[in-house]
Each structure stands twice: as C-alpha cells, then as structure tokens.
Design a protein around this motif. Structure first.
Motif, short mmCIF file in Angstrom:
data_model
loop_
_atom_site.label_atom_id
_atom_site.label_comp_id
_atom_site.label_asym_id
_atom_site.label_seq_id
_atom_site.Cartn_x
_atom_site.Cartn_y
_atom_site.Cartn_z
N ASN A 1 0.04 4.79 0.48
CA ASN A 1 -1.39 5.14 0.46
C ASN A 1 -2.20 3.97 1.01
O ASN A 1 -2.87 3.26 0.26
N PRO A 2 -2.13 3.72 2.31
CA PRO A 2 -2.78 2.51 2.86
C PRO A 2 -4.30 2.53 2.82
O PRO A 2 -4.92 1.46 2.90
N ILE A 3 -4.94 3.67 2.70
CA ILE A 3 -6.40 3.71 2.69
C ILE A 3 -6.93 3.96 1.28
O ILE A 3 -8.07 4.38 1.10
N ILE B 1 -5.76 12.12 -0.17
CA ILE B 1 -5.13 10.98 0.48
C ILE B 1 -5.92 9.69 0.27
O ILE B 1 -5.41 8.61 0.53
N ILE B 2 -7.16 9.79 -0.18
CA ILE B 2 -7.97 8.61 -0.51
C ILE B 2 -8.03 8.52 -2.03
O ILE B 2 -8.77 9.26 -2.68
N ALA C 1 -2.41 7.79 9.75
CA ALA C 1 -1.22 8.59 10.01
C ALA C 1 -0.22 8.49 8.86
O ALA C 1 0.42 9.48 8.50
N ARG C 2 -0.08 7.32 8.25
CA ARG C 2 0.84 7.15 7.14
C ARG C 2 0.37 7.88 5.90
O ARG C 2 1.18 8.32 5.09
N SER C 3 -0.91 8.02 5.72
CA SER C 3 -1.43 8.75 4.57
C SER C 3 -1.33 10.26 4.77
O SER C 3 -1.33 11.02 3.79
#
Length: 459
Positions: free
Chosen positions: A130-132, A88-89, A346-348
């Motif tokens: 992928n906000p982060i 996720i990162i 949470a979105r990721s």
C-alpha cells in the motif's frame, strides 16, 4: 537377557490378559519379520511429524522454520481471488501492547521482542503493498496510550521510531479505552475517500480504563473506524465485542495467535486492503495528485526539504507550489497535495484485480512444454515413478498453467508472479490477434523480425 524393546511375552495368565498387554513390535523385529500385515495397526510414534527437519539456524543463532514453496502454494490456494471493491488509500493506526503481559516467554524470546520484530516486518510489507497509504503507531503501557510515531507515509520514519522502543521493558497495565481515543484523534482528519482502520496487538487479559469503554466504542462506530485485534493470550470478551460492532457484525477480524509463525501470518494478512461495505460507499469524486520528477540542485547549491528541514541536493518539487520533498509518496507541506509516482499507483491497483490462481497440469497435457515459460527451467520428463509418487495437492507434472494464455510455469514462477509481480508473464507478452510484424499498443510500435523484436517509441 531379553531385548527390552521386543514383543511382550505373557508367561502366565489368560488370553484376555495377553490381549490387553500386547504392544506393537519394534523396528528391528519388524525389519526381520517383514512388512506388517494388512490388518495390523501402526503405532502412533511411527507417524510422528519431525519438526526439527523443517528448521534451520539463522546467522545470529536463532532458529526459524523453513517455508517450502509447496506449503506457500497450498496456503495461497485457500484464499479467495474474487475481485472486490477495496480502498487503496488506507489510514491505519497500529496499536501495540507494551504492558506487563508482553514479558511472558510463551513466544520466544518473549512476546515483546517477537512483536517488535514482526512489527518492523509489517511496516515494510504494509508500504510495499500500500505505497500511497498512511500509518501511525501507538503503544499501551502504564495505563495510558503513548504515541510512537505520527501518521505518515514514510516507512523509514516508523522504523526509526520503533528502534527506540525495542530495548524498553514492558510494564504497567494496558488501557484499551485510552488507545482507542488516541486512534480517533489520529484518524479524525482522514479524508472520506480513504479507509480508517485500527489494528491492535493485544497480549493482556484485562484493560485498565478510566471511563466507560462502551461509550468509546460507540464513538468509534460513529467515526466509521474499523478495528481488528490480534490476540496473543486467550480471547477477551471486550475485544470480540469491539471487532464485531465496528465491522458490521463480522467477528472474523478478531484472531488469536497460536504460535510465532501464526502471529506473523495474522499481521501480514492485514496488509491486504479490506473489502468496502455497501453502506460505506461514497459518491464518485476526483482526487487531485501530483506526479513530480526527481531533480538535482544546480552547481554547488544545497536545498532544504520542506518535510524534514534537512539539507539535500536531490528531491521532488511539488507540481503545484514548488515545495521540495526528499521522499515519495508524501503530502506536500505547503499545499497538502498528494505527491506520488506512477509506480506507486500501479502497485496499489493490483488489490482490486488479483491474479487468478493457476491450475495444475496433468501428464496428459504436459507434453507440449519442456521448460518454464518465464525462467526456462527444464520440466521433468514423464516416468512411471514420478506419476506414482506425485505429491498430494500439487501438480503431478510440476507444471502450472495460466487459464488465460495457457502457458506452463514452474512453482517458483507461480509464487513470484502471485506474490511479487501480480501479473502473468505469459499474458503480458501475449500478442495473439495482432497483425504480423506490427503491434500498436499505447503509442508504441512493436516490430517483429523472426525471433528477435525491437520496440520503437513514436515521437
């Protein structure tokens, strides 16, 4: 004078010649004679797809294709929703071909302008999903690789840098080797808990490299960098070899765009994190993150953000060193701590557990619902005409049921829940198995009083 589109009449000749020259009757002749017989074949032009019926005009005068909800539903049903381990990162470098090949007009208005438009859309969607994660953009022109934007987690910076390159005409030859070497330098400091990815939009059929590109490919494999290529022209052998070797022998990461919409779909598919291979799995480790709150400058004072050195009255203070940044997510310039919001995390997280596809509801089970559970849109009532002319591949009753909670939804809520919310409204509001009048979930007490409900937060 005989009608020019009527049946062919053979004045002289045998029956075999008449059979060779016989044509299908016209619309007017068919309308007068009635429906064609059971054994009669239909003409090819009768089943032609009228593409102009699915087109509409934008405000700027350009033409775009209409995507119906049914078409988007069919496309999503073809995707696999099996939960997989994903990173996720992400650390992704987008490489754009800006050579002479991008001036071709096989994709309207031309390859360069269309790619730039889809790149801006890709940047927005990438950080939405992928906000982060981090993103960097590189261009290929004049035989060298040019840096468009540095690795950053702020989409506004990338969109601002892309604006300066939209009006520049493509020129020179692309250099795949120089682009890969620059990508290696951009991903060199990426941490081990994040993915290292490269996405190349390639429009040329050649590459002007200063050295041996196979040595560069070996270095890319050693650095654990995954490379995906979206081709605009024909397939190139070196691109297929690059994708296969950097993805463990899987060549599915190399695709050729067939038309404008296909190019957009191929780019947006990359916004989903790739599945983690077994050989790449690392030992579990803790990652320190900060969750700062938004603060305002007191009185008439003005603070400077540490990320851009610009005056600002509001921002986020690092929870470790107290440095102020203007946007989140970001990396603290003072102590390198990752600063995010809880909503970003949470979105990721929804990529790891995708929402299961909802099933079609037949007319036999449609009687227990009269309106959509989410938006309260009335469902159609059963009739023989609707049952006989149900669309192929879709629900005959216009209802879609969640297999967990059993509630019925319309197709618009189906798409919204799977593409935006990534959660089922019925499952989120389900209180089955909880004592009447009270439901304690994560420190909250839900008190029901008939049809109304009030939520009280424990102090």
């Amino acid at each position: 004078m005989a009608d020019s589109d009527g049946e062919y009449q053979a004045n002289d000749g045998s029956d075999d010649e008449f059979g060779d020259h016989q044509v299908a009757p016209s619309n007017r002749t068919r309308g007068q004679a009635g429906a064609p017989s059971k054994g009669q074949r239909r003409a090819a032009w009768e089943d032609v797809t009228r593409t102009w019926e699915v087109l509409e005009e934008n405000e700027d005068g350009t033409i775009k294709r209409i995507e119906t909800a049914e078409a988007k539903k069919r496309a999503r049903l073809m995707k696999d929703t099996t939960p997989l381990q994903r990173g996720i990162i992400r650390h992704l470098v987008l490489v754009l071909d800006m050579s002479f090949a991008m001036a071709e007009k096989d994709l309207l208005p031309n390859r360069h302008e269309l790619t730039m438009a889809y790149t801006r859309e890709f940047v927005r969607e990438y950080f939405e999903q992928n906000p982060i994660s981090q993103l960097g953009i590189i261009g290929m022109r004049d035989g060298v690789a040019v840096r468009i934007s540095d690795m950053s987690g702020n989409p506004a910076d990338h969109l601002e840098m892309l604006t300066d390159w939209v009006k520049k005409e493509p020129q020179g030859n692309p250099s795949l080797q120089n682009a890969l070497e620059m990508c290696r330098g951009a991903l060199f400091h990426a941490p081990s808990h994040g993915t290292r990815e490269v996405l190349i939009v390639y429009g040329a059929l050649m590459s002007s490299d200063p050295g041996d590109i196979h040595e560069t490919i070996s270095a890319v494999i050693k650095d654990r960098i995954r490379v995906s290529v979206v081709g605009i022209s024909a397939q190139v052998a070196i691109c297929a070899e690059l994708c296969a070797k950097t993805n463990g022998g899987d060549g599915s990461s190399y695709s050729i765009a067939l038309h404008e919409q296909h190019l957009r779909d191929l780019l947006l598919d990359v916004t989903t994190p790739p599945a983690t291979r077994v050989t790449e799995q690392n030992n579990a480790s803790l990652l320190m993150m900060g969750f700062p709150s938004r603060t305002m400058a007191t009185g008439d004072t003005i603070n400077y953000c540490a990320c851009h050195n610009r005056p600002t009255r509001e921002g986020y203070e690092c929870t470790r060193c107290g440095s102020r940044v203007c946007r989140l997510p970001a990396e603290c310039p003072g102590c390198s701590l990752t600063l995010i919001l809880s909503t970003h995390l949470a979105r990721s997280y929804h990529h790891l557990f995708p929402l299961r596809n909802w099933v079609d509801v037949p007319w036999s089970d449609a009687g227990r619902s009269t309106a959509c559970y989410a938006c309260l849109t009335p469902f159609p009532v059963y009739s023989r005409q609707l049952a006989e002319h149900a669309p192929v591949g879709l629900s005959e009753s216009a209802r879609y049921a969640c297999e967990v909670c059993g509630n019925h939804f319309c197709i618009d809520c189906d798409l919204f829940a799977h593409e935006v919310l990534h959660n089922c409204p019925g499952c989120q509001s389900d209180t089955r198995g909880v004592p009447d009048g009270e439901a304690d979930v994560d420190g909250t007490v839900l008190q029901t009083n008939g049809s109304a409900s009030a939520m009280e937060i424990d102090s």
